[in-house]
Design a protein around this motif. Sequence first.
Motif, short mmCIF file in Angstrom:
data_model
loop_
_atom_site.label_atom_id
_atom_site.label_comp_id
_atom_site.label_asym_id
_atom_site.label_seq_id
_atom_site.Cartn_x
_atom_site.Cartn_y
_atom_site.Cartn_z
N THR A 154 23.77 -8.23 -61.53
CA THR A 154 23.57 -7.52 -62.69
C THR A 154 24.33 -8.28 -63.96
O THR A 154 24.02 -8.21 -65.06
CB THR A 154 24.30 -6.04 -62.75
OG1 THR A 154 25.77 -6.24 -61.85
CG2 THR A 154 23.71 -5.03 -61.90
N THR A 155 25.38 -8.84 -63.67
CA THR A 155 26.21 -9.80 -64.58
C THR A 155 25.42 -10.96 -65.22
O THR A 155 25.79 -11.22 -66.25
CB THR A 155 27.45 -10.44 -64.05
OG1 THR A 155 27.30 -11.04 -62.86
CG2 THR A 155 28.50 -9.05 -63.87
N THR A 156 24.53 -11.42 -64.57
CA THR A 156 23.57 -12.44 -64.93
C THR A 156 22.25 -12.02 -65.51
O THR A 156 21.42 -12.88 -66.32
CB THR A 156 23.37 -13.63 -63.85
OG1 THR A 156 22.82 -13.05 -62.86
CG2 THR A 156 24.80 -14.34 -63.43
N PRO A 158 21.68 -10.16 -68.32
CA PRO A 158 21.28 -10.40 -69.69
C PRO A 158 21.00 -11.95 -70.20
O PRO A 158 20.52 -12.08 -71.17
CB PRO A 158 22.80 -10.12 -70.27
CG PRO A 158 23.64 -9.34 -69.33
CD PRO A 158 22.96 -9.74 -68.07
N GLN A 160 18.49 -13.38 -68.96
CA GLN A 160 16.91 -13.57 -69.20
C GLN A 160 16.40 -12.86 -70.60
O GLN A 160 15.69 -13.33 -71.22
CB GLN A 160 16.43 -12.26 -68.25
CG GLN A 160 16.77 -12.86 -66.62
CD GLN A 160 15.82 -11.96 -65.74
OE1 GLN A 160 15.63 -10.59 -66.02
NE2 GLN A 160 15.50 -12.23 -64.53
N LYS A 161 17.46 -11.89 -71.12
CA LYS A 161 17.22 -11.23 -72.38
C LYS A 161 17.46 -12.43 -73.53
O LYS A 161 16.66 -12.64 -74.43
CB LYS A 161 17.99 -9.84 -72.48
CG LYS A 161 18.05 -9.33 -73.94
CD LYS A 161 18.72 -8.17 -74.06
CE LYS A 161 18.66 -7.21 -75.17
NZ LYS A 161 19.27 -7.62 -76.27
N GLU A 162 18.57 -13.17 -73.12
CA GLU A 162 19.02 -14.00 -74.21
C GLU A 162 17.87 -15.24 -74.36
O GLU A 162 17.58 -15.77 -75.43
CB GLU A 162 20.30 -14.76 -73.62
CG GLU A 162 21.56 -14.18 -74.36
CD GLU A 162 22.68 -14.81 -73.66
OE1 GLU A 162 23.21 -16.00 -74.24
OE2 GLU A 162 23.57 -14.18 -73.08
N GLU A 165 15.45 -13.92 -76.78
CA GLU A 165 15.84 -14.06 -77.87
C GLU A 165 15.79 -15.46 -78.73
O GLU A 165 15.46 -15.72 -79.79
CB GLU A 165 17.36 -13.64 -78.24
CG GLU A 165 17.48 -11.74 -77.49
CD GLU A 165 16.32 -10.99 -78.62
OE1 GLU A 165 16.16 -11.27 -79.73
OE2 GLU A 165 15.84 -9.86 -78.15
N TRP A 189 13.60 -2.75 -66.99
CA TRP A 189 14.16 -3.87 -67.72
C TRP A 189 13.44 -4.89 -68.59
O TRP A 189 13.69 -5.33 -69.58
CB TRP A 189 15.09 -4.45 -66.70
CG TRP A 189 15.83 -5.81 -67.11
CD1 TRP A 189 15.47 -6.87 -66.56
CD2 TRP A 189 16.76 -5.99 -68.12
NE1 TRP A 189 16.31 -7.88 -67.27
CE2 TRP A 189 17.08 -7.48 -68.19
CE3 TRP A 189 17.51 -5.12 -68.73
CZ2 TRP A 189 18.03 -8.15 -69.05
CZ3 TRP A 189 18.59 -5.57 -69.55
CH2 TRP A 189 18.85 -7.03 -69.76
N ILE A 193 13.50 -5.67 -72.47
CA ILE A 193 13.87 -6.97 -73.26
C ILE A 193 12.60 -7.60 -73.91
O ILE A 193 12.87 -8.69 -74.34
CB ILE A 193 14.64 -7.88 -72.15
CG1 ILE A 193 13.58 -8.51 -71.02
CG2 ILE A 193 15.82 -7.36 -71.68
CD1 ILE A 193 14.26 -9.21 -70.11
#
Length: 214
Positions: A154-156, A158, A160-162, A165, A189, A193
């Motif tokens: 779960t910590t990594t 984000p 994917q979202k980055e 962006e 998810w 995103i």
Amino acid sequence: MSKEAMFKELSDAVITCKKDAVTAAVEKARGEGIPPAEIIEKGLAAGMNEVGVLFERGKLFLPHVMMAAGAMEAGVKLLEADLPKDAASKKLGVIVNGTVEGDVHDIGKSIVSTMLQSAGFEVHDIGRDVPLQDFIDKAKETNANMIGMSALMTTTLPGQKEVIEMLKEQGMRDKVKIMVGGAPATQNWADKIGADCYAENASEAVARAKELLL
């Protein structure tokens, strides 16, 4: 011997890391006329998935995982000649695939890469713990149609979202499709995103890639 028994034999051969047993089981399955994609997916990849589960639980260690991956690759290599010729000669699309930065899980992503390759895609597997900009740089370099990103924690996730962006910022978002996967990833998810698709496993990844790229 039933198909199920044959798939189990293939799977067990991968789990025990015995290349000879894997190649023998592949030859036997071929002799029975089982399609190469099924041999890979329901036999070899199923065994590798089990190795992944045992590794995550601390029942197996990395050298075993690497040997099992080598045994599976030997089996896949035997089947390459059996894959449809048009799949070999006509690329279905170019896909960059990797596990996002901070995440060293590799097995599921490697199986997805193998299955996509077997289905006729040109796959550039850029490994695990991949710096986010590297996904974009590799996509530019290879003129990729799709980027696949795996995150097993779960910590990594984000990351994917980055990448999505960053693609927008660099004017590339409309040039590539984005597929996300990994244990904590979900369809919700992916929707949140703005990814193009989510795949729960390797066979789903192939189906989604075909839907989006063909």
